[in-house]
Design a protein around this motif. Structure first.
Motif, mmCIF file in Angstrom:
data_model
loop_
_atom_site.group_PDB
_atom_site.id
_atom_site.type_symbol
_atom_site.label_atom_id
_atom_site.label_comp_id
_atom_site.label_asym_id
_atom_site.label_seq_id
_atom_site.Cartn_x
_atom_site.Cartn_y
_atom_site.Cartn_z
ATOM 1 N N ASP A 1 -3.598 35.767 23.267
ATOM 2 C CA ASP A 1 -2.524 35.785 24.251
ATOM 3 C C ASP A 1 -1.231 36.011 23.351
ATOM 4 O O ASP A 1 -0.412 36.739 23.899
ATOM 5 C CB ASP A 1 -2.409 34.241 24.904
ATOM 6 N N PHE A 2 -1.228 35.446 22.095
ATOM 7 C CA PHE A 2 -0.068 35.515 21.468
ATOM 8 C C PHE A 2 0.191 37.162 20.883
ATOM 9 O O PHE A 2 1.064 37.531 21.066
ATOM 10 C CB PHE A 2 -0.208 34.784 20.237
ATOM 11 N N LYS A 3 -1.008 37.630 20.759
ATOM 12 C CA LYS A 3 -0.853 39.253 20.310
ATOM 13 C C LYS A 3 -0.641 40.100 21.307
ATOM 14 O O LYS A 3 0.444 40.969 21.180
ATOM 15 C CB LYS A 3 -2.325 39.655 19.546
ATOM 16 N N GLU A 4 -0.985 39.562 22.594
ATOM 17 C CA GLU A 4 -0.674 40.319 23.933
ATOM 18 C C GLU A 4 1.013 40.184 24.038
ATOM 19 O O GLU A 4 1.550 41.161 24.425
ATOM 20 C CB GLU A 4 -1.387 40.040 24.988
ATOM 21 N N MET A 5 1.305 39.188 23.873
ATOM 22 C CA MET A 5 2.844 38.905 24.211
ATOM 23 C C MET A 5 3.602 39.308 22.909
ATOM 24 O O MET A 5 4.737 39.803 23.458
ATOM 25 C CB MET A 5 3.005 37.249 23.840
ATOM 26 N N GLU A 6 3.135 39.507 21.815
ATOM 27 C CA GLU A 6 4.054 40.330 20.648
ATOM 28 C C GLU A 6 3.914 41.870 21.130
ATOM 29 O O GLU A 6 5.006 42.410 21.072
ATOM 30 C CB GLU A 6 3.118 40.439 19.621
ATOM 31 N N GLN A 7 3.005 42.302 21.756
ATOM 32 C CA GLN A 7 2.685 43.986 22.244
ATOM 33 C C GLN A 7 3.891 44.050 23.331
ATOM 34 O O GLN A 7 4.720 44.780 23.422
ATOM 35 C CB GLN A 7 1.539 44.260 22.784
ATOM 36 N N LEU A 8 3.932 42.964 24.262
ATOM 37 C CA LEU A 8 5.088 43.167 25.445
ATOM 38 C C LEU A 8 6.416 43.021 24.931
ATOM 39 O O LEU A 8 7.265 43.260 25.680
ATOM 40 C CB LEU A 8 4.562 42.022 26.443
ATOM 41 N N THR A 9 6.888 42.261 23.672
ATOM 42 C CA THR A 9 7.992 41.807 23.376
ATOM 43 C C THR A 9 8.508 42.838 21.949
ATOM 44 O O THR A 9 9.563 42.492 21.363
ATOM 45 C CB THR A 9 8.179 40.405 23.078
ATOM 46 N N GLN A 10 7.679 43.813 21.720
ATOM 47 C CA GLN A 10 8.099 44.311 20.378
ATOM 48 C C GLN A 10 9.322 45.066 20.304
ATOM 49 O O GLN A 10 9.852 45.590 19.438
ATOM 50 C CB GLN A 10 7.093 45.312 20.174
ATOM 51 N N HIS A 11 9.713 45.405 21.595
ATOM 52 C CA HIS A 11 11.166 46.101 21.568
ATOM 53 C C HIS A 11 12.407 45.353 21.618
ATOM 54 O O HIS A 11 13.565 45.696 21.281
ATOM 55 C CB HIS A 11 11.193 46.842 23.233
ATOM 56 N N ILE A 12 12.100 43.866 21.597
ATOM 57 C CA ILE A 12 13.184 42.787 21.510
ATOM 58 C C ILE A 12 13.429 42.764 19.838
ATOM 59 O O ILE A 12 12.941 42.279 19.475
ATOM 60 C CB ILE A 12 12.941 41.796 22.087
ATOM 61 N N LYS A 13 14.477 43.284 19.581
ATOM 62 C CA LYS A 13 14.909 43.395 18.175
ATOM 63 C C LYS A 13 15.344 41.817 17.541
ATOM 64 O O LYS A 13 15.048 41.644 16.369
ATOM 65 C CB LYS A 13 15.949 44.285 17.771
ATOM 66 N N THR A 14 15.756 41.151 18.423
ATOM 67 C CA THR A 14 16.287 39.618 17.907
ATOM 68 C C THR A 14 15.226 38.641 18.259
ATOM 69 O O THR A 14 15.639 37.400 18.300
ATOM 70 C CB THR A 14 17.501 39.332 18.690
ATOM 71 N N LEU A 15 13.992 38.954 18.707
ATOM 72 C CA LEU A 15 13.092 37.680 18.855
ATOM 73 C C LEU A 15 12.734 37.138 17.452
ATOM 74 O O LEU A 15 12.776 36.085 17.515
ATOM 75 C CB LEU A 15 11.752 38.545 19.564
ATOM 76 N N TYR A 16 12.517 37.998 16.500
ATOM 77 C CA TYR A 16 12.275 37.043 14.991
ATOM 78 C C TYR A 16 13.261 37.049 14.352
ATOM 79 O O TYR A 16 14.174 37.940 14.131
ATOM 80 C CB TYR A 16 10.845 38.056 14.638
ATOM 81 N N ASP A 17 13.297 35.777 13.437
ATOM 82 C CA ASP A 17 14.331 35.757 12.762
ATOM 83 C C ASP A 17 13.904 36.004 11.380
ATOM 84 O O ASP A 17 12.662 35.904 11.054
ATOM 85 C CB ASP A 17 14.679 33.997 12.627
ATOM 86 N N VAL A 18 14.691 35.897 10.336
ATOM 87 C CA VAL A 18 14.352 35.989 8.756
ATOM 88 C C VAL A 18 14.155 34.527 8.507
ATOM 89 O O VAL A 18 14.654 33.401 9.176
ATOM 90 C CB VAL A 18 15.451 36.376 7.843
ATOM 91 N N HIS A 19 12.898 34.149 8.019
ATOM 92 C CA HIS A 19 12.800 32.843 7.370
ATOM 93 C C HIS A 19 14.009 32.188 6.692
ATOM 94 O O HIS A 19 14.299 32.456 5.930
ATOM 95 C CB HIS A 19 11.522 32.611 6.734
ATOM 96 N N ASP A 20 14.182 30.539 7.283
ATOM 97 C CA ASP A 20 15.176 30.130 6.637
ATOM 98 C C ASP A 20 15.206 29.620 5.343
ATOM 99 O O ASP A 20 15.994 28.980 4.868
ATOM 100 C CB ASP A 20 15.778 29.095 7.835
ATOM 101 N N GLY A 21 13.980 29.642 4.748
ATOM 102 C CA GLY A 21 13.956 29.076 3.518
ATOM 103 C C GLY A 21 13.187 27.748 3.406
ATOM 104 O O GLY A 21 12.838 27.071 2.265
ATOM 105 N N SER A 22 12.964 27.155 4.593
ATOM 106 C CA SER A 22 12.558 25.711 4.441
ATOM 107 C C SER A 22 10.983 25.754 3.937
ATOM 108 O O SER A 22 10.182 26.800 4.131
ATOM 109 C CB SER A 22 12.646 25.018 5.747
#
Length: 192
Positions: free
Chosen positions: A35-56
């Motif tokens: 399901d997560f993979k399918e969700m990723e496919q549906l949201t790949q057009h959203i550039k602000t979805l993923y963040d750069v890792h904060d280093g924690s």
């Protein structure tokens, strides 16, 4: 579980917060992560979805991977939705809630741990019961009849007649090509 219409609506609106929450929750609901993979496919057009890792720091010591640790990381991933955190959470979920290995029919049929009536026999309890029922006349025959085309038939289903009753499985409407009808004749009610 398939991706919900609500998720698709959030993806269309680019509602990042709700998308993150639903994607995070899917990790626990579906530990195969399909399901997560399918969700990723549906949201790949959203550039602000993923963040750069904060280093924690993320612990890769499996002895640290408890339900409490996982819950902490589930909360934190919403504010820092990084690929590193997602992969880390997938590893933790896989460790805490492993997906059971799928068994093939052959694995089940020939499993060594199936109950045996006689320890010296290779016949399982199921096989012995089936043989005994056939011998006592409880099951006369079982046959499949494949029909090429049925007008006014059953789509995606079959009709099973068992012990004098009829059960309809599937959706009845229109016509179907290749419908299968299974008939089990049971001699249980006959006089002996």
């Amino acid at each position: 579980m398939a991706v919900t219409e609500l998720f698709k609506e959030f993806a269309k609106k680019q509602d990042v917060l709700n998308i993150r929450i639903m994607m995070k929750n899917s990790l626990l609901i579906d530990s195969t992560f399909e399901d997560f993979k399918e969700m990723e496919q549906l949201t790949q057009h959203i550039k602000t979805l993923y963040d750069v890792h904060d280093g924690s720091v993320l612990s890769y010591e499996k002895s640290d991977w408890t339900k409490d640790y996982m819950n902490q990381k589930m909360v934190q991933v919403v504010d820092n939705f990084s690929h590193e955190r997602i992969k880390h959470l997938q590893a933790i979920v896989s460790y805490l809630y492993p997906v059971p290995k799928k068994q093939s029919f052959q694995d089940i049929r020939y499993a060594k741990n199936m109950p045996r009536l006689n320890p010296n026999s290779s016949e399982t309890a199921y096989q012995a019961g089936k043989r005994r029922d056939a011998k006592k006349g409880r099951i006369i025959r079982m046959q499949r009849i494949a029909l090429g085309s049925v007008v006014g038939g059953v789509i995606g289903g079959g009709i099973a007649t068992v012990a004098g009753g009829t059960a309809l499985v599937g959706t009845a409407a229109g016509a179907a090509a290749g419908a299968v009808t299974a008939v089990v004749v049971n001699n249980h009610n006959r006089r002996r």
